[in-house]
Design a protein around this motif. Structure first.
Motif, PDB file in Angstrom:
ATOM      1  N   ASP A 224       0.820  -1.215   0.000  1.00  0.00           N
ATOM      2  CA  ASP A 224       0.000   0.000   0.000  1.00  0.00           C
ATOM      3  C   ASP A 224       0.852   1.263   0.000  1.00  0.00           C
ATOM      4  N   VAL A 225       2.103   1.152  -0.474  1.00  0.00           N
ATOM      5  CA  VAL A 225       2.970   2.321  -0.579  1.00  0.00           C
ATOM      6  C   VAL A 225       3.534   2.407  -2.001  1.00  0.00           C
ATOM      7  N   THR A 226       3.891   3.610  -2.407  1.00  0.00           N
ATOM      8  CA  THR A 226       4.583   3.837  -3.679  1.00  0.00           C
ATOM      9  C   THR A 226       6.025   4.199  -3.370  1.00  0.00           C
ATOM     10  N   THR A 227       6.964   3.502  -3.986  1.00  0.00           N
ATOM     11  CA  THR A 227       8.369   3.708  -3.640  1.00  0.00           C
ATOM     12  C   THR A 227       9.208   4.002  -4.880  1.00  0.00           C
ATOM     13  N   THR A 228      10.234   4.810  -4.676  1.00  0.00           N
ATOM     14  CA  THR A 228      11.305   5.034  -5.647  1.00  0.00           C
ATOM     15  C   THR A 228      12.611   4.915  -4.887  1.00  0.00           C
ATOM     16  N   THR A 229      13.537   4.107  -5.401  1.00  0.00           N
ATOM     17  CA  THR A 229      14.759   3.836  -4.638  1.00  0.00           C
ATOM     18  C   THR A 229      16.008   4.033  -5.497  1.00  0.00           C
ATOM     19  N   PRO A 230      16.340   5.266  -5.856  1.00  0.00           N
ATOM     20  CA  PRO A 230      17.573   5.509  -6.619  1.00  0.00           C
ATOM     21  C   PRO A 230      18.814   5.370  -5.748  1.00  0.00           C
ATOM     22  N   LYS A 231      19.942   4.997  -6.359  1.00  0.00           N
ATOM     23  CA  LYS A 231      21.219   4.875  -5.663  1.00  0.00           C
ATOM     24  C   LYS A 231      22.254   5.711  -6.404  1.00  0.00           C
ATOM     25  N   ILE A 232      23.079   6.405  -5.654  1.00  0.00           N
ATOM     26  CA  ILE A 232      24.140   7.206  -6.260  1.00  0.00           C
ATOM     27  C   ILE A 232      25.477   6.675  -5.774  1.00  0.00           C
ATOM     28  N   LEU A 233      26.442   6.520  -6.688  1.00  0.00           N
ATOM     29  CA  LEU A 233      27.741   5.931  -6.366  1.00  0.00           C
ATOM     30  C   LEU A 233      28.833   6.854  -6.874  1.00  0.00           C
ATOM     31  N   THR A 234      29.749   7.247  -5.998  1.00  0.00           N
ATOM     32  CA  THR A 234      30.811   8.164  -6.397  1.00  0.00           C
ATOM     33  C   THR A 234      32.044   7.941  -5.534  1.00  0.00           C
ATOM     34  N   LEU A 235      33.201   8.413  -6.009  1.00  0.00           N
ATOM     35  CA  LEU A 235      34.431   8.338  -5.231  1.00  0.00           C
ATOM     36  C   LEU A 235      34.336   9.223  -3.997  1.00  0.00           C
ATOM     37  N   ASP A 236      34.977   8.776  -2.951  1.00  0.00           N
ATOM     38  CA  ASP A 236      35.042   9.544  -1.710  1.00  0.00           C
ATOM     39  C   ASP A 236      35.512  10.966  -2.003  1.00  0.00           C
ATOM     40  N   GLY A 237      34.691  11.961  -1.637  1.00  0.00           N
ATOM     41  CA  GLY A 237      35.050  13.361  -1.825  1.00  0.00           C
ATOM     42  C   GLY A 237      34.638  13.964  -3.152  1.00  0.00           C
ATOM     43  N   ASN A 238      34.048  13.171  -4.055  1.00  0.00           N
ATOM     44  CA  ASN A 238      33.646  13.671  -5.373  1.00  0.00           C
ATOM     45  C   ASN A 238      32.145  13.967  -5.422  1.00  0.00           C
ATOM     46  N   GLU A 239      31.791  15.027  -6.135  1.00  0.00           N
ATOM     47  CA  GLU A 239      30.377  15.325  -6.349  1.00  0.00           C
ATOM     48  C   GLU A 239      29.821  14.399  -7.424  1.00  0.00           C
ATOM     49  N   ALA A 240      28.578  13.995  -7.255  1.00  0.00           N
ATOM     50  CA  ALA A 240      27.932  13.146  -8.255  1.00  0.00           C
ATOM     51  C   ALA A 240      26.468  13.528  -8.361  1.00  0.00           C
ATOM     52  N   THR A 241      25.908  13.302  -9.541  1.00  0.00           N
ATOM     53  CA  THR A 241      24.492  13.577  -9.807  1.00  0.00           C
ATOM     54  C   THR A 241      23.864  12.348 -10.439  1.00  0.00           C
ATOM     55  N   LEU A 242      22.693  11.997  -9.968  1.00  0.00           N
ATOM     56  CA  LEU A 242      21.949  10.862 -10.518  1.00  0.00           C
ATOM     57  C   LEU A 242      20.540  11.321 -10.861  1.00  0.00           C
TER      58      LEU A 242
END
Length: 285
Positions: A83-101
């Motif tokens: 009875d819930v709607t879910t979205t589960t994105p994951k972001i992976l990046t090097l320690d100290g680096n900015e990342a966008t997903l």
């Protein structure tokens, strides 16, 4: 004699291993590259669903006081409810680096319309309907949309059925879904610092028709649709927060009203993990 023989034997043994050559410098120890994985779980449901699952809507963070295992287990139970709607994105990046997903769908829609009228339009529909078109031009201009009125090309006089035609233009694109941007930095112990965290959640649009359905005194009709989308947007901005590795935390609670159907809530959870880059690379092969 015995001592000499022992020494000679030792020299021969070492020579076999390059002991007589200039010693080579040992290779520098390779520090494994560390990656930070940030799991974001976006959960939407009726308020009562979260309450039944044991999430305190109005009080303190209900999973902050639990053990790590209990918090993970509780979030997992919530994510697997029907009875819930879910979205589960994951972001992976090097320690100290900015990342966008981005986990999005692109919507393309017009922001201008060109209405072409035949020379028979005013005679058939009258000045009142023509004034409605001119009022629509002003209305759209206030909404930063554009509408023009011109003369219809009747294909060299062969088209005798159309009174007006409308053509869309100036198309723009909007991304619907979840966008995450973050710069994670691992700290001593089991902590990770998350800087410039941005989570944008754009819902499916609702559509509004700004067009006109014109009716002539004789009963003829002219439909000029001009649909524009409205995108509900929720943004979460955190300049800097500290989280514990492997442990879920409640990032935000957002309340929404859904047309009299009751109170709906959105919970945004965040769980950081540390990963070894070499292991991730091996898994991707």
């Amino acid at each position: 004699m015995n001592n000499s023989m022992v020494i000679a034997a030792a020299v021969v043994m070492l020579a076999g291993y390059g002991a007589c050559d200039a010693p080579e410098k040992p290779a520098a120890a390779q520090t494994p590259q560390r990656l930070v994985e940030v799991d974001v779980s976006i959960v939407e449901a009726e308020r009562e669903v979260f309450e039944d699952a044991g999430f305190n809507i109005d009080g303190e963070d209900s999973i902050a006081t639990l053990s790590c295992w209990e918090a993970v287990h509780k979030l997992h139970k919530l994510l697997t409810r029907t009875d819930v709607t879910t979205t589960t994105p994951k972001i992976l990046t090097l320690d100290g680096n900015e990342a966008t997903l981005k986990v999005v769908t692109e919507y393309i829609y017009p922001t201008s319309w060109d209405v072409k009228l035949s020379d028979r339009f005013e005679n058939t529909f009258g000045t009142e309907e023509l004034d409605k078109l001119r009022d629509a031009v002003k209305l759209l201009d206030k909404k930063k949309l554009k509408m023009t009125i011109g003369t219809l090309d009747l294909d060299g006089g062969t088209d005798t059925t159309r009174f007006a035609a409308i053509e869309s233009g100036d198309f723009v694109m909007k991304e619907v879904g979840a966008t995450i941007r973050v710069t994670p930095t691992l700290k001593d112990g089991d902590r990770v610092e998350l800087k410039n965290l941005h989570v944008s959640i754009v819902d499916e649009p609702t559509w509004e028709n700004l067009g006109l359905k014109l009716t002539a005194p004789g009963g003829e009709t002219c439909d000029l649709p001009m649909e524009i989308p409205h995108f509900p947007v929720r943004n979460i901005e955190k300049a800097e927060i500290t989280a514990r590795l492997e442990r879920p935390m409640i990032l935000e609670r957002i309340a929404t009203d859904e047309g009299g159907k009751g109170k709906f809530w959105m919970f945004v959870f965040l769980t950081p993990h540390v990963r070894d880059a070499s292991v991730v690379k091996a898994e991707q092969k």
